[in-house]
Motif scaffolding. Structure first.
Motif, mmCIF file in Angstrom:
data_model
loop_
_atom_site.group_PDB
_atom_site.id
_atom_site.type_symbol
_atom_site.label_atom_id
_atom_site.label_comp_id
_atom_site.label_asym_id
_atom_site.label_seq_id
_atom_site.Cartn_x
_atom_site.Cartn_y
_atom_site.Cartn_z
ATOM 1 N N TRP A 47 42.234 45.839 37.457
ATOM 2 C CA TRP A 47 43.683 45.193 38.251
ATOM 3 C C TRP A 47 43.640 43.584 37.613
ATOM 4 O O TRP A 47 42.649 43.017 37.305
ATOM 5 N N GLN A 48 44.938 43.293 37.433
ATOM 6 C CA GLN A 48 45.191 41.996 36.771
ATOM 7 C C GLN A 48 46.407 41.477 37.618
ATOM 8 O O GLN A 48 47.136 42.338 38.332
ATOM 9 N N GLU A 49 46.511 40.172 37.827
ATOM 10 C CA GLU A 49 47.378 39.385 38.447
ATOM 11 C C GLU A 49 48.984 39.819 38.175
ATOM 12 O O GLU A 49 49.254 39.954 36.960
ATOM 13 N N GLY A 50 49.824 40.082 39.115
ATOM 14 C CA GLY A 50 51.129 40.574 38.756
ATOM 15 C C GLY A 50 51.345 42.128 38.901
ATOM 16 O O GLY A 50 52.383 42.606 38.813
ATOM 17 N N ASP A 51 50.054 42.978 38.885
ATOM 18 C CA ASP A 51 50.162 44.268 38.833
ATOM 19 C C ASP A 51 50.980 44.794 40.026
ATOM 20 O O ASP A 51 50.878 44.336 41.302
ATOM 21 N N LEU A 52 51.855 45.921 39.872
ATOM 22 C CA LEU A 52 52.467 46.558 41.103
ATOM 23 C C LEU A 52 51.483 47.195 42.092
ATOM 24 O O LEU A 52 50.776 47.982 41.224
ATOM 25 N N LEU A 53 51.310 46.988 43.121
ATOM 26 C CA LEU A 53 50.402 47.712 43.898
ATOM 27 C C LEU A 53 51.236 48.497 45.045
ATOM 28 O O LEU A 53 52.367 48.051 45.685
ATOM 29 N N ILE A 54 50.660 49.540 45.658
ATOM 30 C CA ILE A 54 51.430 50.421 46.250
ATOM 31 C C ILE A 54 50.904 50.567 47.796
ATOM 32 O O ILE A 54 49.539 50.601 47.749
ATOM 33 N N PRO A 55 51.475 50.432 48.878
ATOM 34 C CA PRO A 55 51.002 50.647 50.112
ATOM 35 C C PRO A 55 50.176 51.802 50.385
ATOM 36 O O PRO A 55 51.112 52.963 50.034
ATOM 37 N N LEU B 74 40.154 35.643 40.300
ATOM 38 C CA LEU B 74 40.914 35.943 39.186
ATOM 39 C C LEU B 74 40.543 34.569 38.288
ATOM 40 O O LEU B 74 40.570 34.644 37.072
ATOM 41 N N THR B 75 40.489 33.305 38.801
ATOM 42 C CA THR B 75 40.045 32.204 37.964
ATOM 43 C C THR B 75 38.671 32.505 37.537
ATOM 44 O O THR B 75 38.723 32.061 36.064
ATOM 45 N N TRP B 76 37.890 33.141 38.137
ATOM 46 C CA TRP B 76 36.334 33.494 37.217
ATOM 47 C C TRP B 76 36.758 34.663 36.214
ATOM 48 O O TRP B 76 36.488 34.426 35.133
ATOM 49 N N ALA B 77 37.772 35.581 36.276
ATOM 50 C CA ALA B 77 37.973 36.611 35.450
ATOM 51 C C ALA B 77 38.847 35.905 34.211
ATOM 52 O O ALA B 77 38.529 36.259 33.006
#
Length: 205
Positions: free
Chosen positions: A95-103, A68-71
């Motif tokens: 994908w970006q930080e904070g996105d809702l992810l589903i198991p 994430l730091t790199w991007a």
């Protein structure tokens, strides 16, 4: 040491990884791999615009923070996460930080493939966690092989993606102690080779 089957080998390696993740040396090893990852990203800056990573399970090394730091420090870079299709192939979505992810049914956090703000991505590089790994020499070239969880998702996906994208970089993520000898495990004909391994020794190519 590991019994006679890939299943018992996986079980032993996963138990060792759980123990290792709780050990005092884990943080030092993690920082060594993060440093190697940073060198890899710098060395392949022109070649790699998009990277597919993974949401860690069962004590896999978590690369999300450094990536994430790199991007975020480079406006032209993209991260993606895999989504497992019913046919046991993987698709990759932005994908970006904070996105809702589903198991998933395997307990892996996945992106929502129906999210119109996160399109499908064809990554330049895929970082693939290993339960175990091995290497073999063919002439002057070293091939690296991944022992995974046995589902075959990555092997099917890589075989398909490499036809459309021959320069795709597939890099295994693992620890030195996970390396297997031929007497313990050998890659099968359906296994797709990795282009490199990223371990606490650095980038092995």
């Amino acid at each position: 040491m590991h019994g006679n089957s890939p299943k018992s080998l996986r079980q032993d390696l996963l138990a060792q990884r759980k123990q290792f993740a709780a050990s005092a040396s884990y943080c030092v090893t993690q920082e060594a791999i993060f440093a190697s990852l940073a060198r890899f990203l710098a060395d392949h800056d022109a070649q790699v615009q998009s990277i597919a990573l993974y949401c860690p399970i069962q004590d896999e090394l978590d690369l999300r923070a450094p990536l994430l730091t790199w991007a975020q420090s480079r406006g032209d870079k993209t991260l993606a996460l895999p989504f497992a299709r019913p046919d046991k192939h993987l698709d990759f979505y932005n994908w970006q930080e904070g996105d809702l992810l589903i198991p998933s049914r395997h307990g892996v956090l996945e992106p929502d493939p129906n999210n119109p703000r996160r399109p499908q991505v064809s990554p330049d590089c895929i970082l693939i966690p290993c339960v175990g790994w091995s290497s073999s020499k063919v002439g002057n070239k070293t091939h690296y092989w991944r022992l995974g969880y046995g589902g075959g998702y990555f092997d099917r996906t890589l075989a398909q993606l490499r036809k459309a994208k021959p320069n795709l970089l597939c890099v295994g993520i693992g620890f030195n102690w996970q390396k297997l000898e031929d007497a313990q495990w050998q890659a099968q004909t359906h296994d797709e080779p990795l282009d490199a391994m990223l371990t606490d020794s650095g980038l092995l190519i």
